[in-house]
Design a protein around this motif. Structure first.
Motif, PDB file in Angstrom:
ATOM      1  N   LEU A 154     -19.653  12.039 -29.324  1.00  0.00           N
ATOM      2  CA  LEU A 154     -18.747  10.947 -28.949  1.00  0.00           C
ATOM      3  C   LEU A 154     -18.995  10.504 -27.513  1.00  0.00           C
ATOM      4  O   LEU A 154     -18.922   9.322 -27.198  1.00  0.00           O
ATOM      5  CB  LEU A 154     -17.287  11.373 -29.144  1.00  0.00           C
TER       6      LEU A 154
ATOM      7  N   HIS B 135     -14.580  21.757 -33.302  1.00  0.00           N
ATOM      8  CA  HIS B 135     -15.199  21.577 -31.984  1.00  0.00           C
ATOM      9  C   HIS B 135     -16.485  22.365 -31.736  1.00  0.00           C
ATOM     10  O   HIS B 135     -17.196  22.065 -30.780  1.00  0.00           O
ATOM     11  CB  HIS B 135     -14.174  21.906 -30.893  1.00  0.00           C
TER      12      HIS B 135
ATOM     13  N   GLU C 219      -9.053   9.467 -18.890  1.00  0.00           N
ATOM     14  CA  GLU C 219      -8.739   9.489 -20.318  1.00  0.00           C
ATOM     15  C   GLU C 219      -9.315  10.765 -20.913  1.00  0.00           C
ATOM     16  O   GLU C 219     -10.495  11.085 -20.716  1.00  0.00           O
ATOM     17  CB  GLU C 219      -9.313   8.254 -21.035  1.00  0.00           C
ATOM     18  N   VAL C 220      -8.482  11.476 -21.643  1.00  0.00           N
ATOM     19  CA  VAL C 220      -8.943  12.704 -22.291  1.00  0.00           C
ATOM     20  C   VAL C 220      -9.143  12.394 -23.775  1.00  0.00           C
ATOM     21  O   VAL C 220      -8.285  11.793 -24.408  1.00  0.00           O
ATOM     22  CB  VAL C 220      -7.911  13.840 -22.112  1.00  0.00           C
TER      23      VAL C 220
ATOM     24  N   THR D 136      -7.002   5.074 -35.500  1.00  0.00           N
ATOM     25  CA  THR D 136      -6.036   5.334 -34.423  1.00  0.00           C
ATOM     26  C   THR D 136      -5.570   3.986 -33.857  1.00  0.00           C
ATOM     27  O   THR D 136      -6.180   2.945 -34.132  1.00  0.00           O
ATOM     28  CB  THR D 136      -6.686   6.158 -33.298  1.00  0.00           C
TER      29      THR D 136
ATOM     30  N   ALA E 200     -11.701  10.444 -25.671  1.00  0.00           N
ATOM     31  CA  ALA E 200     -11.725   8.975 -25.747  1.00  0.00           C
ATOM     32  C   ALA E 200     -12.296   8.433 -27.057  1.00  0.00           C
ATOM     33  O   ALA E 200     -12.410   7.210 -27.216  1.00  0.00           O
ATOM     34  CB  ALA E 200     -12.498   8.412 -24.564  1.00  0.00           C
TER      35      ALA E 200
ATOM     36  N   TYR F  51     -15.833  17.181 -34.890  1.00  0.00           N
ATOM     37  CA  TYR F  51     -15.945  16.260 -33.748  1.00  0.00           C
ATOM     38  C   TYR F  51     -17.306  16.333 -33.076  1.00  0.00           C
ATOM     39  O   TYR F  51     -17.760  15.369 -32.467  1.00  0.00           O
ATOM     40  CB  TYR F  51     -14.833  16.507 -32.725  1.00  0.00           C
TER      41      TYR F  51
ATOM     42  N   ALA G 272      -5.512  17.398 -32.283  1.00  0.00           N
ATOM     43  CA  ALA G 272      -6.810  17.994 -32.646  1.00  0.00           C
ATOM     44  C   ALA G 272      -7.038  19.323 -31.924  1.00  0.00           C
ATOM     45  O   ALA G 272      -8.090  19.931 -32.071  1.00  0.00           O
ATOM     46  CB  ALA G 272      -7.934  17.012 -32.308  1.00  0.00           C
ATOM     47  N   MET G 273      -6.067  19.748 -31.128  1.00  0.00           N
ATOM     48  CA  MET G 273      -6.239  21.043 -30.444  1.00  0.00           C
ATOM     49  C   MET G 273      -5.819  22.171 -31.385  1.00  0.00           C
ATOM     50  O   MET G 273      -4.865  22.024 -32.159  1.00  0.00           O
ATOM     51  CB  MET G 273      -5.411  21.066 -29.158  1.00  0.00           C
TER      52      MET G 273
ATOM     53  N   GLU H 248      -3.795  10.708 -29.255  1.00  0.00           N
ATOM     54  CA  GLU H 248      -4.239  11.448 -30.448  1.00  0.00           C
ATOM     55  C   GLU H 248      -5.276  12.524 -30.120  1.00  0.00           C
ATOM     56  O   GLU H 248      -6.276  12.647 -30.812  1.00  0.00           O
ATOM     57  CB  GLU H 248      -4.788  10.496 -31.514  1.00  0.00           C
TER      58      GLU H 248
ATOM     59  N   GLU I  29     -14.418  14.421 -22.336  1.00  0.00           N
ATOM     60  CA  GLU I  29     -14.646  14.401 -23.785  1.00  0.00           C
ATOM     61  C   GLU I  29     -15.427  15.644 -24.179  1.00  0.00           C
ATOM     62  O   GLU I  29     -16.497  15.898 -23.621  1.00  0.00           O
ATOM     63  CB  GLU I  29     -15.431  13.119 -24.130  1.00  0.00           C
ATOM     64  N   THR I  30     -14.897  16.405 -25.132  1.00  0.00           N
ATOM     65  CA  THR I  30     -15.571  17.653 -25.495  1.00  0.00           C
ATOM     66  C   THR I  30     -16.746  17.436 -26.457  1.00  0.00           C
ATOM     67  O   THR I  30     -17.633  18.274 -26.539  1.00  0.00           O
ATOM     68  CB  THR I  30     -14.570  18.638 -26.149  1.00  0.00           C
TER      69      THR I  30
END
Ligand SMILES: C[S@@+](CC[C@H](N)C(=O)[O-])C[C@H]1O[C@@H](n2cnc3c(N)ncnc32)[C@H](O)[C@@H]1O
Length: 352
Positions: free
Chosen positions: A107, A27, A78-79, A48, A81, A33, A141-142, A137, A102-103
Motif C-alpha cells: 500500500l 499484517h 495519517e495512519v 471506506t 492511508a 494487507y 484492523a489492529m 478505519e 503505513e505498515t
C-alpha cells in the motif's frame, strides 16, 4: 499464509492467541494487507468513506483547517492511508506537511505512486509530534484478543490446528487480558474481543503527542454497547468482495478480518497518557457539524449528472442505515483550547 500459521501453532505447543492469528493473517508478509491485491473500492473487498468520493475528505478538511489555523501547526500525520484517497483530497484542500505511517509495503508503494513527493512516509511512530493525526478505519484492523466469559471462568480463545483445519481452543485468560476482561461482566456464556493492541498503540501515540489532536474514525461502540448482553457472539467479521461473514478461519491472508472498536477503552488509554478527550460523536453528527451541507451546497444542483452521485455519497456517509450511526469519531488531544468544530452540536445520546 495458512501453512505459516499452522507451522507457528506447531512451534507453540499447538496454540496461538487470536491476536497473533489476526496479526499473521493481516499484517505478516503474505498477509491480507501486505499482499498485492485489490482491497479497496468497487473491484475490491470493501469501500471506506474516502473511497466513496471526495465528500468525506473535503468535509474533514474543514475540521482540520480550523485546527491547523488555530495552532499554527501545519502537520498532518495519517495512519493507515490505504489507497491514498483521503490524503489526495486533504492535500488538495490544505497546505502544510503531510506524512503517512503505513505498515503495508504494497500500500505504501501505491500511495507513493498516487501522491508523489508531497508526502513523506514514516517507518514508525515519530518520537515527538505536533499537529493532527488521522486514523480512518485503521483501529478495526489492529489485532484483538478473543475472550469467553464462561460459567467456569474467563477464558482466552486461541487458535489450534487439526491437520489443515484451524479451530478455536480455550485457555484460562491471564495477565493484562484477564485484568481487562474482569472489568467487563457480561451474562455468561458470552464471547467478545478486547483490543489490547489498539489501546497500546493509542497510548504510545498519545505519549509522543506534544500538542495537537488525534482523530480516530471507525465502526464501533462505547463499552456499554460493545459488551451489550445481546452482542454475545462478539464483533469479528471478514470482508470478501463486499460480502461480510463470520467464519474467521475461512481464508486467512486472502480476506479482510476486523473487529469493532471499543471507543471507551481508547478514550481511557488516551487519558492514561495525559490527553484530554475533546469529542465523541457519530460520523453523521461530526460531518454535519463540520459543514458537509456547505460542501454539498457548493455543487451545482442543476447538473443532475454531477449532483446525483454526490447526494448518494452524502446518504451513505450520513444515513443511520449505512455509515452515519455505526461509525464514530473520537478526538483526543493535548494543549487544544477551542472546542472542535465537529462536536459543537451533539444530541448527547452517544456518550463514552
Ligand atoms: C481498512 S484500511 C483503511 C485505509 C484508509 N484509511 C481508508 O479509509 O480507506 C486499513 C489501513 O490501515 C493500515 N494499517 C493497519 N494497521 C496499521 C498500523 N498499526 N499502523 C499503520 N497502518 C496500519 C493498513 O495497511 C491499511 O492501509
Amino acid at each position: 499464509m495458512l501453512p505459516r500459521i499452522i507451522a507457528e501453532i506447531a512451534q507453540n505447543q499447538g496454540w496461538i492467541s487470536f491476536a497473533r492469528y489476526m496479526e499473521l493473517a493481516l499484517h505478516a508478509p503474505g498477509g491480507y494487507y501486505a499482499a498485492a491485491n485489490n482491497k479497496f473500492g468497487a473491484e475490491g473487498d470493501f469501500v471506506t468513506a474516502p473511497e466513496l468520493g471526495r465528500l468525506f475528505g473535503r468535509t474533514l478538511a474543514r475540521q482540520l483547517r480550523a485546527l491547523l489555523d488555530e495552532d499554527k501547526t501545519r502537520s498532518i500525520l495519517e495512519v493507515g492511508a490505504g489507497s491514498g484517497a483521503l490524503a489526495q483530497t486533504l492535500l488538495e484542500e490544505l497546505n502544510g506537511e503531510y506524512s503517512i505511517l503505513e505498515t503495508s509495503a504494497d500500500l505504501r508503494a501505491r500511495q507513493r505512486a498516487r501522491l508523489g513527493d508531497r508526502v513523506s512516509w514514516l517507518d514508525s511512530l515519530p518520537q515527538r509530534f505536533r499537529g493532527v493525526v488521522v486514523a480512518n478505519e485503521v483501529l478495526d484492523a489492529m489485532p484483538v484478543h478473543a475472550v469467553a466469559w464462561r460459567a467456569q471462568g474467563i477464558m482466552e480463545r486461541g487458535v489450534a490446528a487439526d491437520g489443515e483445519r484451524l479451530l478455536w481452543k480455550d485457555r484460562p485468560a491471564s495477565g493484562a487480558l484477564l485484568e481487562e476482561a474482569r472489568k467487563i461482566s457480561p451474562p455468561v456464556p458470552y464471547e467478545s474481543e478486547i483490543g489490547l493492541a489498539g489501546q497500546a498503540w493509542l497510548r504510545s501515540l498519545a505519549e509522543r503527542l506534544e500538542q495537537g489532536v488525534i482523530l480516530v474514525i471507525d465502526y464501533g461502540f462505547p463499552r456499554h454497547e460493545y459488551y451489550h448482553p445481546q452482542r454475545s457472539a462478539g464483533t469479528l467479521m471478514c470482508h470478501h468482495r463486499h460480502q461480510a461473514h463470520g467464519d474467521v478461519f475461512a481464508r486467512p491472508g486472502h480476506e479482510d478480518l476486523t473487529a469493532h472498536v471499543d471507543f471507551s477503552a481508547l478514550a481511557e488509554a488516551a487519558r492514561d497518557a495525559g490527553l484530554d478527550v475533546l469529542g465523541y460523536a457519530t460520523q453523521a453528527q461530526f460531518l454535519v457539524n463540520s459543514g458537509i451541507t456547505d460542501v454539498l451546497g457548493e455543487a451545482n444542483v442543476e447538473n443532475a449528472l454531477h449532483y446525483a452521485p454526490l447526494a448518494a455519497e452524502a446518504n451513505t456517509l450520513l444515513s443511520p442505515a449505512e455509515m452515519g450511526e455505526l461509525f464514530k469519531v473520537l478526538a483526543v488531544g493535548r494543549g487544544v483550547k477551542k472546542p472542535l468544530l465537529g462536536f459543537t452540536h451533539n444530541d448527547r445520546s452517544h456518550t463514552l
